[in-house]
Design a protein around this motif. Structure first.
Motif, mmCIF file in Angstrom:
data_model
loop_
_atom_site.group_PDB
_atom_site.id
_atom_site.type_symbol
_atom_site.label_atom_id
_atom_site.label_comp_id
_atom_site.label_asym_id
_atom_site.label_seq_id
_atom_site.Cartn_x
_atom_site.Cartn_y
_atom_site.Cartn_z
ATOM 1 N N PHE A 123 51.451 10.428 12.432
ATOM 2 C CA PHE A 123 50.268 9.569 12.574
ATOM 3 C C PHE A 123 49.032 10.386 12.241
ATOM 4 O O PHE A 123 48.850 11.486 12.745
ATOM 5 N N TRP A 157 46.505 2.446 18.171
ATOM 6 C CA TRP A 157 47.535 3.483 18.145
ATOM 7 C C TRP A 157 48.367 3.466 19.421
ATOM 8 O O TRP A 157 49.571 3.711 19.388
ATOM 9 N N GLY A 165 43.648 8.766 17.300
ATOM 10 C CA GLY A 165 44.537 8.851 18.445
ATOM 11 C C GLY A 165 43.977 8.238 19.711
ATOM 12 O O GLY A 165 44.700 8.037 20.680
ATOM 13 N N GLU A 217 50.820 0.796 18.778
ATOM 14 C CA GLU A 217 51.771 1.177 17.737
ATOM 15 C C GLU A 217 52.754 2.226 18.241
ATOM 16 O O GLU A 217 53.952 2.170 17.944
#
Length: 283
Positions: free
Chosen positions: A95, A104, A99, A107
């Protein structure tokens, strides 16, 4: 300098954004250890990373040797086959975005990745069987040595947060609260002086009310933190550490929230500590 070759291969520049939201980022060909406290050392992360890399190198080497020996492939074809098989298997951990974003978080959950939000959440994983077996396999740490490091980490966490909690309560009670009371006294005297000459100031009266309300928030927050500090959380270092995380840290944040709001209200000559703007912007 003799490098053993007259020609160096072309080294392309990494095109990623370096994932600056990670405190421990992989930046193309290296890990960067960022945003850490002064007490933290790179030695343990280096130990873990080197052990992981050793295992990965061994696994990939074995896969490559299998392709070369059993299937009679060329090195290039064998390497392509191994990478073609391995990269999709581990790609879900890669990734390079933000962050901190909720996207995210969502995900990562879909990908089945761990989301360890606190120190104790991470420490609980240290003694997972796969981790114990990994360190034993490469003679880095025995089970008992890894268990002892986990025990020490819990103890350090407990003692550090315990000191922080007691310090927070003491500073709030002996420094912030008296400053707030002095300011409220000044405002009250001003209000009474204006009232004596029949001058009405809604600005002063509302400021008096706002400051008094903040003091009324701060006192019970300090009391709650003091009470939680006295609890300690049981007899074992694990229960003590969890008490720090579950009770002391939230109580500290509650005190800090009121103090942050008071910092924006109390005048400079009464505020007993350096303000954020003074620490962040040195004149």
């Amino acid at each position: 300098m003799g490098l053993g070759t007259p020609v160096l291969p072309r080294l392309p520049k990494h095109a990623g954004d370096r994932n600056r939201t990670s405190p421990f980022a992989f930046t193309g060909n290296k890990f960067e250890f960022r945003a850490v406290g002064s007490t933290q050392s790179i030695s343990w992360p280096s130990t873990v990373l080197n052990t992981i890399v050793a295992e990965s190198v061994e696994e990939l080497t074995n896969e490559l040797e299998t392709e070369l020996k059993k299937k009679g492939a060329t090195l290039e074809d064998a390497l392509h086959a191994v990478l073609n098989r391995e990269i999709p298997r581990i790609k879900h951990i890669m990734f390079n975005g933000d962050g901190y974003s909720q996207e995210w978080q969502d995900e990562a959950k879909k990908r089945g990745l761990l989301n360890l939000r606190t120190t104790l959440d991470a420490l609980a994983k240290l003694k997972d069987e796969k981790n114990l077996a990994l360190f034993e396999k490469y003679n880095v740490l025995t089970r008992r040595e890894l268990e002892s490091r986990e025990e020490i980490a819990y103890d350090q966490y407990f003692k550090t947060v315990n000191i922080e909690g007691e310090t927070t309560a003491e500073m709030a009670r002996t420094m912030i609260l008296p400053a707030a009371v002095r300011y409220l006294n000044e405002l009250s005297r001003s209000f009474e002086s204006l009232k004596a000459v029949h001058v009405r100031s809604t600005g002063i009266s509302s400021t008096v009310a706002d400051t008094a309300a903040l003091i009324d928030e701060l006192v019970p927050a300090i009391d709650k933190l003091t009470k939680q500090n006295a609890e300690l959380g049981g007899d074992s270092v694990h229960s003590k550490a969890h008490h720090m995380r579950d009770n002391i840290v939230p109580a500290m944040l509650a005190v800090r929230d009121v103090c942050d709001r008071l910092e924006k209200v109390i005048p400079d000559d009464l505020w007993p500590l350096p303000r954020y703007r003074e620490m962040l912007f040195i004149k």
